[in-house]
Write a protein that holds these residues in place. Structure first.
Motif, PDB file in Angstrom:
ATOM      1  N   PHE A 138      35.870  30.724 -42.724  1.00  0.00           N
ATOM      2  CA  PHE A 138      34.562  30.571 -43.357  1.00  0.00           C
ATOM      3  C   PHE A 138      34.671  29.613 -44.541  1.00  0.00           C
ATOM      4  O   PHE A 138      35.765  29.327 -45.040  1.00  0.00           O
ATOM      5  CB  PHE A 138      34.000  31.925 -43.811  1.00  0.00           C
ATOM      6  CG  PHE A 138      34.537  32.418 -45.130  1.00  0.00           C
ATOM      7  CD1 PHE A 138      33.787  32.327 -46.287  1.00  0.00           C
ATOM      8  CD2 PHE A 138      35.806  32.976 -45.217  1.00  0.00           C
ATOM      9  CE1 PHE A 138      34.269  32.782 -47.491  1.00  0.00           C
ATOM     10  CE2 PHE A 138      36.312  33.436 -46.419  1.00  0.00           C
ATOM     11  CZ  PHE A 138      35.534  33.336 -47.566  1.00  0.00           C
ATOM     12  N   THR A 139      33.521  29.120 -44.961  1.00  0.00           N
ATOM     13  CA  THR A 139      33.440  28.301 -46.172  1.00  0.00           C
ATOM     14  C   THR A 139      32.364  28.885 -47.076  1.00  0.00           C
ATOM     15  O   THR A 139      31.449  29.578 -46.618  1.00  0.00           O
ATOM     16  CB  THR A 139      33.090  26.834 -45.862  1.00  0.00           C
ATOM     17  OG1 THR A 139      31.794  26.770 -45.241  1.00  0.00           O
ATOM     18  CG2 THR A 139      34.123  26.197 -44.952  1.00  0.00           C
ATOM     19  N   THR A 195      28.541  29.413 -34.860  1.00  0.00           N
ATOM     20  CA  THR A 195      28.555  29.397 -36.321  1.00  0.00           C
ATOM     21  C   THR A 195      27.380  30.193 -36.865  1.00  0.00           C
ATOM     22  O   THR A 195      26.257  30.080 -36.368  1.00  0.00           O
ATOM     23  CB  THR A 195      28.473  27.947 -36.833  1.00  0.00           C
ATOM     24  OG1 THR A 195      29.606  27.215 -36.352  1.00  0.00           O
ATOM     25  CG2 THR A 195      28.460  27.905 -38.348  1.00  0.00           C
ATOM     26  N   THR A 249      29.218  30.086 -44.655  1.00  0.00           N
ATOM     27  CA  THR A 249      29.245  29.709 -43.236  1.00  0.00           C
ATOM     28  C   THR A 249      30.442  30.355 -42.570  1.00  0.00           C
ATOM     29  O   THR A 249      31.584  30.219 -43.035  1.00  0.00           O
ATOM     30  CB  THR A 249      29.322  28.180 -43.086  1.00  0.00           C
ATOM     31  OG1 THR A 249      28.257  27.574 -43.830  1.00  0.00           O
ATOM     32  CG2 THR A 249      29.180  27.784 -41.622  1.00  0.00           C
ATOM     33  N   TYR A 271      32.648  30.835 -39.032  1.00  0.00           N
ATOM     34  CA  TYR A 271      32.943  30.097 -37.800  1.00  0.00           C
ATOM     35  C   TYR A 271      33.552  31.036 -36.756  1.00  0.00           C
ATOM     36  O   TYR A 271      34.771  31.163 -36.645  1.00  0.00           O
ATOM     37  CB  TYR A 271      33.873  28.929 -38.101  1.00  0.00           C
ATOM     38  CG  TYR A 271      33.274  27.932 -39.074  1.00  0.00           C
ATOM     39  CD1 TYR A 271      32.435  26.923 -38.635  1.00  0.00           C
ATOM     40  CD2 TYR A 271      33.544  28.034 -40.441  1.00  0.00           C
ATOM     41  CE1 TYR A 271      31.876  26.018 -39.528  1.00  0.00           C
ATOM     42  CE2 TYR A 271      32.983  27.139 -41.342  1.00  0.00           C
ATOM     43  CZ  TYR A 271      32.145  26.131 -40.876  1.00  0.00           C
ATOM     44  OH  TYR A 271      31.588  25.240 -41.764  1.00  0.00           O
ATOM     45  N   THR A 311      37.348  27.278 -48.956  1.00  0.00           N
ATOM     46  CA  THR A 311      37.540  27.668 -47.560  1.00  0.00           C
ATOM     47  C   THR A 311      38.431  28.891 -47.528  1.00  0.00           C
ATOM     48  O   THR A 311      39.256  29.111 -48.431  1.00  0.00           O
ATOM     49  CB  THR A 311      38.200  26.545 -46.741  1.00  0.00           C
ATOM     50  OG1 THR A 311      39.497  26.264 -47.287  1.00  0.00           O
ATOM     51  CG2 THR A 311      37.359  25.283 -46.764  1.00  0.00           C
ATOM     52  N   ARG A 331      25.352  31.537 -40.585  1.00  0.00           N
ATOM     53  CA  ARG A 331      25.174  31.219 -42.007  1.00  0.00           C
ATOM     54  C   ARG A 331      24.494  32.374 -42.733  1.00  0.00           C
ATOM     55  O   ARG A 331      23.703  33.100 -42.155  1.00  0.00           O
ATOM     56  CB  ARG A 331      24.365  29.929 -42.169  1.00  0.00           C
ATOM     57  CG  ARG A 331      25.131  28.702 -41.683  1.00  0.00           C
ATOM     58  CD  ARG A 331      24.287  27.434 -41.776  1.00  0.00           C
ATOM     59  NE  ARG A 331      25.093  26.259 -41.504  1.00  0.00           N
ATOM     60  CZ  ARG A 331      25.415  25.835 -40.278  1.00  0.00           C
ATOM     61  NH1 ARG A 331      24.974  26.497 -39.212  1.00  0.00           N
ATOM     62  NH2 ARG A 331      26.158  24.764 -40.114  1.00  0.00           N
ATOM     63  N   LYS A 355      34.280  32.219 -32.795  1.00  0.00           N
ATOM     64  CA  LYS A 355      34.710  31.455 -31.628  1.00  0.00           C
ATOM     65  C   LYS A 355      33.533  30.992 -30.777  1.00  0.00           C
ATOM     66  O   LYS A 355      33.569  29.922 -30.167  1.00  0.00           O
ATOM     67  CB  LYS A 355      35.679  32.283 -30.785  1.00  0.00           C
ATOM     68  CG  LYS A 355      37.025  32.521 -31.469  1.00  0.00           C
ATOM     69  CD  LYS A 355      37.954  33.355 -30.600  1.00  0.00           C
ATOM     70  CE  LYS A 355      39.289  33.578 -31.301  1.00  0.00           C
ATOM     71  NZ  LYS A 355      40.210  34.416 -30.472  1.00  0.00           N
TER      72      LYS A 355
END
Length: 203
Positions: free
Chosen positions: A70-71, A98, A91, A93, A34, A100, A95
């Motif tokens: 993000f991850t 999401t 991924t 994120y 992360t 990808r 506001k």
């Protein structure tokens, strides 16, 4: 042996030790991390419809932002033909939603390139060339590209390609990975650029 070890050969050991661990990727043992993208920038506004269209394939996206969580997850698996493939899941994120950016990577040992199928299902193919910098960072550059239309793949003229440069490193002081990505087209200029940092989470 990971596809990246096979591709880089002895140069793999020139990577920072943490990057060697990151790209070892044993079969069915995911790398998960992360982090935060300090900046995400796309290109001209008129590109937004194209970038929005690409989101249906978990590919590019039109959003810009700062300090975006993000991850990232990389998983190596064996295909039915015995070939190793690495599945990339990124991924972001924002506001308001999401996004990808997924991909599937294998190697072409004869041509010494990574075969990168971008999107899910794949929308674009690109050769990737991997190198190691003098500082032990991983440097990735794109090469030949094709549009993927099901089982049909059409070469992209060089003037329409999105040239990619990626540099990934490790900050030993802060104990985290760093990433810089720049996607550029010779006609429209910047398509997307992002820079950030992330830390592995042991599952």
């Amino acid at each position: 042996m990971t596809i990246y070890q096979s591709l880089l050969g002895e140069d793999f050991h020139k990577l920072h030790p943490k990057l060697q661990e990151r790209y070892a990727l044993p079969v069915d043992v995911p790398f998960f991390a992360t982090g935060t993208m300090t900046k995400i920038e796309t290109g001209a506004r008129w590109l937004n419809p194209l970038l929005t269209f690409a989101t249906h394939w978990k590919f590019l996206f039109p959003e810009n932002g700062q300090d975006v969580p993000f991850t990232i997850q990389n998983t190596c698996k064996l295909l039915s033909n015995g070939e190793a493939e690495v599945y990339w899941e990124r991924t972001f994120y924002f506001k308001k939603g999401t996004r990808r950016f997924n991909a599937f990577m294998t190697i072409d040992a004869k041509r010494k390139v990574v075969k990168d199928y971008l999107g899910e299902p794949s929308l674009l193919y690109s050769d990737l060339k991997f190198d190691v910098t003098n500082e032990g960072r991983l440097l990735i550059r794109s090469g030949f590209q094709r549009v993927v239309l099901g089982k049909i793949e059409l070469p992209i003229p060089r003037l329409l390609e999105g040239s990619v440069i990626v540099e990934e490193g490790y900050d030993a002081v802060r104990e985290l990975f760093t990433i810089h990505v720049y996607i550029h087209n010779p006609i429209v200029g910047r398509v997307m650029a992002y820079a950030g940092e992330f830390k592995e989470h042991i599952c």
